[in-house]
Design a protein around this motif. Structure first.
Motif, PDB file in Angstrom:
ATOM      1  N   ALA A 272       0.831  -1.201   0.000  1.00  0.00           N
ATOM      2  CA  ALA A 272       0.000   0.000   0.000  1.00  0.00           C
ATOM      3  C   ALA A 272       0.869   1.256   0.000  1.00  0.00           C
ATOM      4  CB  ALA A 272      -0.933  -0.007   1.204  1.00  0.00           C
ATOM      5  N   LYS A 273       1.871   1.283   0.867  1.00  0.00           N
ATOM      6  CA  LYS A 273       2.733   2.461   0.961  1.00  0.00           C
ATOM      7  C   LYS A 273       3.521   2.674  -0.328  1.00  0.00           C
ATOM      8  CE  LYS A 273       5.025   3.133   4.793  1.00  0.00           C
ATOM      9  NZ  LYS A 273       5.846   2.875   5.997  1.00  0.00           N
ATOM     10  N   THR A 274       4.010   1.587  -0.920  1.00  0.00           N
ATOM     11  CA  THR A 274       4.786   1.696  -2.143  1.00  0.00           C
ATOM     12  C   THR A 274       3.919   2.185  -3.295  1.00  0.00           C
ATOM     13  OG1 THR A 274       6.236  -0.079  -1.412  1.00  0.00           O
ATOM     14  CG2 THR A 274       6.235   0.416  -3.762  1.00  0.00           C
ATOM     15  N   SER A 275       2.705   1.668  -3.391  1.00  0.00           N
ATOM     16  CA  SER A 275       1.836   2.084  -4.489  1.00  0.00           C
ATOM     17  C   SER A 275       1.436   3.549  -4.356  1.00  0.00           C
ATOM     18  CB  SER A 275       0.604   1.184  -4.568  1.00  0.00           C
ATOM     19  OG  SER A 275      -0.127   1.224  -3.381  1.00  0.00           O
ATOM     20  N   ILE A 276       1.283   4.029  -3.135  1.00  0.00           N
ATOM     21  CA  ILE A 276       0.994   5.449  -2.931  1.00  0.00           C
ATOM     22  C   ILE A 276       2.188   6.299  -3.370  1.00  0.00           C
ATOM     23  CG2 ILE A 276       0.660   7.224  -1.160  1.00  0.00           C
ATOM     24  CD1 ILE A 276      -1.071   5.165   0.340  1.00  0.00           C
ATOM     25  N   THR A 277       3.392   5.862  -3.017  1.00  0.00           N
ATOM     26  CA  THR A 277       4.593   6.599  -3.398  1.00  0.00           C
ATOM     27  C   THR A 277       4.732   6.665  -4.917  1.00  0.00           C
ATOM     28  OG1 THR A 277       5.678   5.882  -1.368  1.00  0.00           O
ATOM     29  CG2 THR A 277       7.097   6.688  -3.129  1.00  0.00           C
ATOM     30  N   VAL A 278       4.504   5.550  -5.585  1.00  0.00           N
ATOM     31  CA  VAL A 278       4.598   5.507  -7.046  1.00  0.00           C
ATOM     32  C   VAL A 278       3.575   6.456  -7.658  1.00  0.00           C
ATOM     33  CG1 VAL A 278       4.197   4.028  -9.058  1.00  0.00           C
ATOM     34  CG2 VAL A 278       5.558   3.188  -7.142  1.00  0.00           C
ATOM     35  N   ALA A 279       2.362   6.431  -7.147  1.00  0.00           N
ATOM     36  CA  ALA A 279       1.310   7.302  -7.679  1.00  0.00           C
ATOM     37  C   ALA A 279       1.669   8.766  -7.482  1.00  0.00           C
ATOM     38  CB  ALA A 279      -0.024   6.981  -7.006  1.00  0.00           C
ATOM     39  N   ARG A 280       2.188   9.118  -6.311  1.00  0.00           N
ATOM     40  CA  ARG A 280       2.567  10.515  -6.064  1.00  0.00           C
ATOM     41  C   ARG A 280       3.665  10.976  -7.010  1.00  0.00           C
ATOM     42  NH1 ARG A 280       2.933  11.089   0.503  1.00  0.00           N
ATOM     43  NH2 ARG A 280       0.706  11.142   0.897  1.00  0.00           N
ATOM     44  N   LYS A 281       4.645  10.099  -7.266  1.00  0.00           N
ATOM     45  CA  LYS A 281       5.741  10.468  -8.168  1.00  0.00           C
ATOM     46  C   LYS A 281       5.234  10.661  -9.594  1.00  0.00           C
ATOM     47  CE  LYS A 281       9.530   8.497  -5.527  1.00  0.00           C
ATOM     48  NZ  LYS A 281      10.573   7.476  -5.447  1.00  0.00           N
ATOM     49  N   LEU A 282       4.314   9.813 -10.028  1.00  0.00           N
ATOM     50  CA  LEU A 282       3.764   9.954 -11.367  1.00  0.00           C
ATOM     51  C   LEU A 282       2.916  11.223 -11.486  1.00  0.00           C
ATOM     52  CD1 LEU A 282       2.841   6.250 -12.087  1.00  0.00           C
ATOM     53  CD2 LEU A 282       4.592   7.612 -13.245  1.00  0.00           C
ATOM     54  N   ILE A 283       2.175  11.549 -10.439  1.00  0.00           N
ATOM     55  CA  ILE A 283       1.393  12.783 -10.454  1.00  0.00           C
ATOM     56  C   ILE A 283       2.323  13.991 -10.519  1.00  0.00           C
ATOM     57  CG2 ILE A 283      -0.143  14.253  -9.090  1.00  0.00           C
ATOM     58  CD1 ILE A 283      -1.429  11.607  -8.041  1.00  0.00           C
ATOM     59  N   ALA A 284       3.399  13.953  -9.740  1.00  0.00           N
ATOM     60  CA  ALA A 284       4.359  15.063  -9.751  1.00  0.00           C
ATOM     61  C   ALA A 284       5.046  15.192 -11.102  1.00  0.00           C
ATOM     62  CB  ALA A 284       5.396  14.858  -8.649  1.00  0.00           C
ATOM     63  N   ALA A 285       5.261  14.068 -11.782  1.00  0.00           N
ATOM     64  CA  ALA A 285       5.905  14.089 -13.096  1.00  0.00           C
ATOM     65  C   ALA A 285       4.914  14.430 -14.205  1.00  0.00           C
ATOM     66  CB  ALA A 285       6.548  12.738 -13.378  1.00  0.00           C
ATOM     67  N   ASN A 286       3.643  14.600 -13.851  1.00  0.00           N
ATOM     68  CA  ASN A 286       2.574  14.964 -14.781  1.00  0.00           C
ATOM     69  C   ASN A 286       2.321  13.875 -15.819  1.00  0.00           C
ATOM     70  OD1 ASN A 286       0.569  16.832 -15.137  1.00  0.00           O
ATOM     71  ND2 ASN A 286       1.643  17.931 -16.747  1.00  0.00           N
ATOM     72  N   ASP A 287       2.582  12.632 -15.455  1.00  0.00           N
ATOM     73  CA  ASP A 287       2.265  11.470 -16.297  1.00  0.00           C
ATOM     74  C   ASP A 287       0.906  10.943 -15.837  1.00  0.00           C
ATOM     75  OD1 ASP A 287       2.179   9.274 -17.875  1.00  0.00           O
ATOM     76  OD2 ASP A 287       4.048   8.366 -17.142  1.00  0.00           O
ATOM     77  N   LEU A 288      -0.149  11.595 -16.307  1.00  0.00           N
ATOM     78  CA  LEU A 288      -1.465  11.382 -15.706  1.00  0.00           C
ATOM     79  C   LEU A 288      -2.102  10.043 -16.080  1.00  0.00           C
ATOM     80  CD1 LEU A 288      -2.924  14.981 -15.911  1.00  0.00           C
ATOM     81  CD2 LEU A 288      -1.752  13.860 -14.032  1.00  0.00           C
ATOM     82  N   ASP A 289      -1.775   9.504 -17.262  1.00  0.00           N
ATOM     83  CA  ASP A 289      -2.340   8.192 -17.618  1.00  0.00           C
ATOM     84  C   ASP A 289      -1.780   7.115 -16.705  1.00  0.00           C
ATOM     85  OD1 ASP A 289      -3.926   9.191 -19.641  1.00  0.00           O
ATOM     86  OD2 ASP A 289      -2.378   8.930 -21.171  1.00  0.00           O
ATOM     87  N   ALA A 290      -0.471   7.119 -16.525  1.00  0.00           N
ATOM     88  CA  ALA A 290       0.161   6.146 -15.637  1.00  0.00           C
ATOM     89  C   ALA A 290      -0.244   6.416 -14.187  1.00  0.00           C
ATOM     90  CB  ALA A 290       1.672   6.202 -15.785  1.00  0.00           C
TER      91      ALA A 290
END
Length: 68
Positions: A7-25
């Motif tokens: 759970a913690k890892t998937s949240i971290t991955v999602a936050r990094k993708l949001i910050a990178a503006n890769d919205l589909d991923a």
């Protein structure tokens, strides 16, 4: 605990993708995070309100990134 870690890892991955503006991923990563948080809450690894709060926060970030 594997469920909490997932759970913690998937949240971290999602936050990094949001910050990178890769919205589909990021959309896929947020869905994976929600599934992981639900599983952890169902098994009693996380309190249900804790899981709900984390889901709310990550979805809020995603929607803010999509809207502007």
């Amino acid at each position: 605990m594997p469920l909490r870690t997932r759970a913690k890892t998937s949240i971290t991955v999602a936050r990094k993708l949001i910050a990178a503006n890769d919205l589909d991923a990021a959309d896929r990563a947020v869905k994976a995070a929600v599934v992981a948080l639900d599983a952890a809450a169902q098994k009693g690894v996380l309190h249900p309100n804790n899981a709900a709060r984390r889901k709310s926060r990550i979805m809020k970030r995603l929607h803010q990134a999509k809207s502007g």
